[in-house]
Design a protein around this motif. Structure first.
Motif, PDB file in Angstrom:
ATOM      1  N   GLN A 150       0.827  -1.201   0.000  1.00  0.00           N
ATOM      2  CA  GLN A 150       0.000   0.000   0.000  1.00  0.00           C
ATOM      3  C   GLN A 150       0.866   1.258   0.000  1.00  0.00           C
ATOM      4  N   VAL A 151       1.964   1.209   0.745  1.00  0.00           N
ATOM      5  CA  VAL A 151       2.869   2.364   0.796  1.00  0.00           C
ATOM      6  C   VAL A 151       3.500   2.609  -0.571  1.00  0.00           C
ATOM      7  N   ASP A 152       3.914   1.552  -1.252  1.00  0.00           N
ATOM      8  CA  ASP A 152       4.498   1.696  -2.588  1.00  0.00           C
ATOM      9  C   ASP A 152       3.477   2.279  -3.563  1.00  0.00           C
ATOM     10  N   ASP A 153       2.236   1.805  -3.463  1.00  0.00           N
ATOM     11  CA  ASP A 153       1.175   2.331  -4.326  1.00  0.00           C
ATOM     12  C   ASP A 153       0.964   3.815  -4.088  1.00  0.00           C
ATOM     13  N   LEU A 154       0.933   4.197  -2.807  1.00  0.00           N
ATOM     14  CA  LEU A 154       0.736   5.606  -2.466  1.00  0.00           C
ATOM     15  C   LEU A 154       1.876   6.451  -3.007  1.00  0.00           C
ATOM     16  N   GLN A 155       3.101   5.972  -2.841  1.00  0.00           N
ATOM     17  CA  GLN A 155       4.250   6.719  -3.350  1.00  0.00           C
ATOM     18  C   GLN A 155       4.157   6.917  -4.859  1.00  0.00           C
ATOM     19  N   ALA A 156       3.759   5.883  -5.581  1.00  0.00           N
ATOM     20  CA  ALA A 156       3.680   5.963  -7.041  1.00  0.00           C
ATOM     21  C   ALA A 156       2.620   6.953  -7.489  1.00  0.00           C
ATOM     22  N   VAL A 157       1.440   6.866  -6.883  1.00  0.00           N
ATOM     23  CA  VAL A 157       0.355   7.785  -7.257  1.00  0.00           C
ATOM     24  C   VAL A 157       0.715   9.215  -6.873  1.00  0.00           C
ATOM     25  N   ALA A 158       1.286   9.394  -5.678  1.00  0.00           N
ATOM     26  CA  ALA A 158       1.673  10.730  -5.236  1.00  0.00           C
ATOM     27  C   ALA A 158       2.722  11.331  -6.162  1.00  0.00           C
ATOM     28  N   GLN A 159       3.651  10.514  -6.630  1.00  0.00           N
ATOM     29  CA  GLN A 159       4.675  11.012  -7.541  1.00  0.00           C
ATOM     30  C   GLN A 159       4.061  11.473  -8.861  1.00  0.00           C
TER      31      GLN A 159
END
Length: 316
Positions: free
Chosen positions: A3-12
């Motif tokens: 979930q953290v990786d997904d959030l980082q990708a979308v936020a980027q």
């Protein structure tokens, strides 16, 4: 991916899209993302013309959510915000006409130019994420975020936001004037057209809501919670402060810290998160004493002093 990786990708992706419109303001964009994924509201305070409304519109466009802009003026009515029930002659019944608050992102432009009565119409919507008109409750979209802009209260025709209203905003940021190089780049890139016209959505509102729900599971050690409360308590006992950080401020600061941790690729909160977000989360909620106001003390200085006065918990 976690979930953290997904959030980082979308936020980027959102961050990259925003940088094509907002030149030289990475800190403001970062804090806006933290508020978005924390299910919080954002208050942007600065003089006219520095990109407050543009940042709000950019965020709305990037997540492909519905956006409504409410221009706050002295004659704006509460029903313009919440909606009104109108009698339908054909159906012989009252029909609800939604107001400007029914959107994924509500842009409250120059919120402190409206009367306190009109400003307070946002209170239920911001806290309860619903609107009650004529005894009927209407839920608001999910996600729902208010991005309000306000001019400095020294400017003519402004009303200071009530304490209860300021306390509903998770973070307050100030845009400030861009650096010279960023302003020159803005003239080059945006001088001939609307920078929003070419911006395409990089995610959708449902995905943002899903990721925001996942942020709540970020781990917070008991020592970090104690540290956060100690910082809050330090603002309440400063002799220059008439009203310190509220318990709601602590809850919202904790949510913001969880989101910041996730944006930095961590599954846990560290003291750096609290220190980085203390001023944006607390400064607008603190009221200075008359003596401190006469001495022109800065609220940000009060928050920094509170942070510095509390010992950082051991990493053990």
């Amino acid at each position: 991916m976690s979930q953290v990786d997904d959030l980082q990708a979308v936020a980027q992706d959102i961050r990259a899209a925003a940088h094509t419109v907002i030149e030289g303001k990475p800190e403001a964009i970062e804090l806006a993302l933290i508020a978005l994924f924390s299910s919080g509201h954002l208050l942007i305070e600065d003089v006219p013309g520095v990109g407050k409304t543009m940042l709000a519109k950019t965020l709305a466009r990037a997540i492909d959510g519905t956006a409504q802009r409410i221009q706050f003026t002295p004659d704006l009515l509460p029903s313009d915000i919440t909606g009104v029930s109108i009698f339908n002659a054909e159906r012989r019944d009252f029909e609800f006409k939604p107001g400007g608050v029914f959107a994924t992102i509500v842009i409250g432009d120059e919120i402190n130019r409206a009367s306190p009565k009109t400003q307070s119409a946002l209170l239920e919507a911001m806290e309860e994420r619903q609107v009650t008109v004529d005894g009927v409750t209407h839920p608001l979209p999910d996600p729902f975020m208010v991005i309000a802009t306000q001019n400095p209260i020294e400017m003519e025709g402004t009303y200071p936001l009530p304490e209860a209203q300021r306390d509903r905003f998770m973070l307050r940021i100030s845009m400030g004037y861009p650096a010279r190089a960023a302003e020159v780049a803005m003239l080059d890139h945006h001088g001939g057209g609307d920078p929003l016209a070419d911006l395409r959505p990089v995610t959708d509102a449902a995905r943002v809501s899903e990721l925001a729900a996942g942020v709540r599971g970020i781990f917070v050690h008991a020592a970090i919670k104690d540290y956060l409360v100690a910082v809050l308590d330090a603002t309440r006992h400063n002799p220059d402060v008439r009203l310190g950080g509220s318990p709601r401020a602590g809850l919202q600061l904790l949510r913001a810290c969880k989101t910041r941790a996730a944006l930095h690729g961590r599954h846990y909160v560290i003291p750096d998160d609290v220190q980085a977000l203390a001023a944006p989360a607390l400064a607008h909620r603190i009221l200075l004493s008359p003596t401190a106001q006469l001495a022109q003390r800065s609220v940000e200085d009060i928050v920094r002093a509170a942070v510095d006065s509390v010992g950082v918990p051991d990493r053990d």
